[in-house]
Design a protein around this motif. Structure first.
Motif, PDB file in Angstrom:
ATOM      1  N   ALA A   1      17.706 -22.302 -20.090  1.00 12.08           N
ATOM      2  CA  ALA A   1      17.650 -23.178 -21.061  1.00 12.08           C
ATOM      3  C   ALA A   1      16.927 -24.278 -20.433  1.00 12.08           C
ATOM      4  O   ALA A   1      15.901 -25.297 -21.175  1.00 12.08           O
ATOM      5  CB  ALA A   1      18.638 -23.700 -21.810  1.00 12.08           C
ATOM      6  N   LEU A   2      17.194 -24.779 -18.877  1.00 11.24           N
ATOM      7  CA  LEU A   2      16.386 -25.668 -17.835  1.00 11.24           C
ATOM      8  C   LEU A   2      15.138 -25.596 -18.009  1.00 11.24           C
ATOM      9  O   LEU A   2      14.339 -26.876 -17.697  1.00 11.24           O
ATOM     10  CB  LEU A   2      17.281 -26.472 -16.727  1.00 11.24           C
ATOM     11  CG  LEU A   2      18.840 -26.070 -17.164  1.00 11.24           C
ATOM     12  CD1 LEU A   2      19.364 -26.124 -16.095  1.00 11.24           C
ATOM     13  CD2 LEU A   2      18.962 -27.790 -17.791  1.00 11.24           C
ATOM     14  N   ALA A   3      14.245 -24.500 -18.396  1.00 12.66           N
ATOM     15  CA  ALA A   3      12.888 -24.483 -17.561  1.00 12.66           C
ATOM     16  C   ALA A   3      12.102 -25.423 -18.503  1.00 12.66           C
ATOM     17  O   ALA A   3      11.496 -25.790 -17.631  1.00 12.66           O
ATOM     18  CB  ALA A   3      12.634 -23.078 -18.222  1.00 12.66           C
TER      19      ALA A   3
ATOM     20  N   LEU B   1      14.436 -19.592 -28.120  1.00 14.39           N
ATOM     21  CA  LEU B   1      14.990 -18.536 -27.300  1.00 14.39           C
ATOM     22  C   LEU B   1      15.356 -18.731 -26.401  1.00 14.39           C
ATOM     23  O   LEU B   1      13.729 -19.112 -26.101  1.00 14.39           O
ATOM     24  CB  LEU B   1      14.318 -16.681 -27.818  1.00 14.39           C
ATOM     25  CG  LEU B   1      14.496 -15.639 -29.191  1.00 14.39           C
ATOM     26  CD1 LEU B   1      13.870 -15.228 -29.381  1.00 14.39           C
ATOM     27  CD2 LEU B   1      16.811 -15.696 -29.013  1.00 14.39           C
ATOM     28  N   THR B   2      16.091 -18.747 -25.301  1.00 12.95           N
ATOM     29  CA  THR B   2      15.464 -18.086 -24.102  1.00 12.95           C
ATOM     30  C   THR B   2      16.066 -17.277 -22.885  1.00 12.95           C
ATOM     31  O   THR B   2      16.704 -16.387 -24.073  1.00 12.95           O
ATOM     32  CB  THR B   2      16.581 -19.743 -23.268  1.00 12.95           C
ATOM     33  OG1 THR B   2      17.787 -20.251 -23.284  1.00 12.95           O
ATOM     34  CG2 THR B   2      15.326 -20.853 -23.351  1.00 12.95           C
TER      35      THR B   2
ATOM     36  N   ALA C   1      19.920 -32.128 -22.754  1.00 11.92           N
ATOM     37  CA  ALA C   1      19.475 -31.606 -24.408  1.00 11.92           C
ATOM     38  C   ALA C   1      18.568 -30.893 -24.169  1.00 11.92           C
ATOM     39  O   ALA C   1      18.547 -29.646 -25.317  1.00 11.92           O
ATOM     40  CB  ALA C   1      18.934 -33.665 -24.126  1.00 11.92           C
ATOM     41  N   ALA C   2      18.029 -30.103 -23.816  1.00 12.26           N
ATOM     42  CA  ALA C   2      17.121 -29.085 -23.041  1.00 12.26           C
ATOM     43  C   ALA C   2      18.365 -28.153 -23.208  1.00 12.26           C
ATOM     44  O   ALA C   2      18.613 -26.681 -24.642  1.00 12.26           O
ATOM     45  CB  ALA C   2      16.512 -29.298 -21.800  1.00 12.26           C
ATOM     46  N   LEU C   3      19.980 -27.925 -22.987  1.00  7.86           N
ATOM     47  CA  LEU C   3      20.824 -26.515 -22.716  1.00  7.86           C
ATOM     48  C   LEU C   3      21.597 -26.756 -24.221  1.00  7.86           C
ATOM     49  O   LEU C   3      21.235 -25.586 -24.379  1.00  7.86           O
ATOM     50  CB  LEU C   3      21.792 -27.364 -21.912  1.00  7.86           C
ATOM     51  CG  LEU C   3      21.077 -27.496 -20.749  1.00  7.86           C
ATOM     52  CD1 LEU C   3      22.638 -27.386 -19.411  1.00  7.86           C
ATOM     53  CD2 LEU C   3      21.541 -26.020 -19.804  1.00  7.86           C
ATOM     54  N   HIS C   4      21.518 -28.151 -24.500  1.00  9.73           N
ATOM     55  CA  HIS C   4      22.385 -27.903 -26.058  1.00  9.73           C
ATOM     56  C   HIS C   4      20.973 -27.534 -27.525  1.00  9.73           C
ATOM     57  O   HIS C   4      20.938 -27.693 -28.334  1.00  9.73           O
ATOM     58  CB  HIS C   4      22.818 -28.966 -26.422  1.00  9.73           C
ATOM     59  CG  HIS C   4      24.311 -28.788 -25.849  1.00  9.73           C
ATOM     60  ND1 HIS C   4      25.595 -27.971 -25.544  1.00  9.73           N
ATOM     61  CD2 HIS C   4      24.616 -29.919 -24.118  1.00  9.73           C
ATOM     62  CE1 HIS C   4      26.044 -28.305 -24.769  1.00  9.73           C
ATOM     63  NE2 HIS C   4      25.459 -29.284 -23.687  1.00  9.73           N
TER      64      HIS C   4
END
Length: 427
Positions: free
Chosen positions: A127-129, A378-379, A199-202
């Motif tokens: 998800a950090l991409a 989706l990640t 924020a990206a993770l969540h």
């Protein structure tokens, strides 16, 4: 060398009227590319005459001549026995290699972004991409790859240390960032970088207000207190007479779930596990699944932990504590975008392994429940490269409750005497 020690040829090269030539040569040679000619001008009459004298021309050049560098080299060698590079270095300054410097900087940038994309924290949490892409788009801090790497390394150190063990932000920053209690203060570059990553993770918007920033830090365990951070557990019967072991055993023997506080987990007292008591500890995302397990098994419920969505500091602390005492951890969550990100987070922060979380498990669940909401953003799932593609193809989210019967069967099978440690429940 003093003026009196210079030869006539060297003094000729120092004529003020030749300064435009030496500056132009210095500029072209410093470009770091092959040079055959140097364009000058506009030159005044004195400068044209000096150039004609140097090159031995029988007439004055034009006001904007293009001079062959080889001819200048030949003339300089005849006058003083040195090279043009040596002369311009002495008269103008050190010759640079700007093309080489650009290549070096490009290599530094490429190495920086390759390091970031391949970092263990980034690879463990796909998800950090998007955060990585935004860092790259923002460019270098002060044009320096070294400064940028140092900043990103600090941000990754913070992400690796989360969830925080119920610490205020300054105390957490001091612990993680070399004693600098103000490194994550509001408005710092590092704080903004970490909040964008969270924020990206969540899968939420980057916080724009102080209230939203505090809320996002709180989700990561920062500024939680020892009592408000809790984790649900059922069927856990540790050995020992410490307060944590006794509370867990009393609730397990009564066929009830226990809500353990971070305070209890941080000071467990005498606490141990045996293979007979906890060969495997399963963990789920949703409290309803734990409630079903307690309702079905009562006092016979095997050890089960619930993260209640994104795990707080208490949930991560408990899972790490159990692993440190020999438990094998298995984790299951929702089959949607958020559930995959939560699972990746849990697997990265603890020793847990996936439990019924493969693409094959997802397809089997969809076959039984072919209708459902979309899975959301989706990640990739680090444990199964086929899972995200399968979810995108079906376009259906599968809530954990819909596969609860399979999960409870696994729990009961894992608890049977003689069952091999770990069993067939790993995904």
């Amino acid at each position: 060398m003093t003026a009196a020690e210079r030869t006539p040829g060297e003094r000729a090269l120092r004529r003020p009227a030749l300064l435009p030539l030496w500056r132009a040569v210095h500029e072209r040679v410093s470009a770091g590319r092959p040079v055959t000619r140097v364009r000058l001008g506009p030159l005044d009459d004195d400068q044209r005459e000096a150039l004609a004298d140097l090159l031995g021309l029988d007439r004055l050049p034009g006001a904007r001549p293009s001079v062959p560098l080889a001819r200048v080299e030949e003339a300089v060698t005849e006058l003083c026995g040195r090279s043009v590079r040596e002369v311009v270095t002495e008269l103008i300054g050190p010759v640079e290699d700007r093309a080489g410097e650009r290549r070096r900087l490009a290599d530094e940038r490429a190495g920086l972004w390759a390091w970031l994309e391949g970092h263990a924290t980034v690879r463990a949490q796909p998800a950090l991409a998007g955060w990585v892409a935004s860092c790259r788009a923002a460019g270098l801090v002060g044009g320096s790859a070294e400064r940028t790497r140092a900043l990103l390394a600090d941000a990754l150190a913070v992400l690796a240390a989360l969830p925080a063990p119920a610490q205020p932000l300054p105390a957490f920053a001091a612990r993680v960032l070399r004693g600098d209690a103000h490194a994550l203060d509001e408005g710092t570059r590092l704080s903004s970088l970490v909040l964008r990553a969270l924020a990206a993770l969540h899968d939420t918007d980057v916080p724009r207000s102080a209230e939203h920033r505090r809320a996002l830090w709180a989700r990561a365990g920062v500024a939680d207190d020892d009592l408000s951070a809790t984790v649900l557990v059922a069927g856990l019967r540790p050995a020992g007479e410490g307060p944590l072991a006794r509370v867990a055993r009393v609730c397990a023997d009564a066929g009830q779930a226990a809500s353990l506080t971070l305070a209890q987990l941080r000071a467990p007292g005498e606490f141990s596990l045996t293979a007979e008591r906890a060969p495997v500890v399963h963990a789920v995302e949703n409290p309803s699944v734990l409630a079903l397990a307690v309702r079905r098994a009562g006092a016979a419920c095997p050890p089960l932990v619930c993260t209640s969505g994104w795990p707080n500091s208490a949930a991560i602390h408990l899972l790490r504590l159990l692993a440190d005492h020999g438990a094998a951890l298995r984790y299951h969550g929702d089959f949607d975008g958020e559930g995959i990100r939560i699972a990746a987070y849990v697997l990265d922060k603890t020793a847990a392994r996936p439990w019924r979380m493969t693409a094959a498990d997802y397809r089997a669940a969809v076959a039984r429940t072919p209708h459902g909401p979309p899975p959301g953003r989706l990640t990739e799932a680090p444990w199964d490269p086929l899972l995200a593609g399968a979810m995108a193809e079906s376009g259906i989210a599968v809530a954990e409750e819909l596969v609860a019967d399979d999960l409870l069967d696994d729990l009961m099978n894992a608890a049977r005497p003689g069952r091999p440690r770990g069993g067939p429940t790993a995904g």
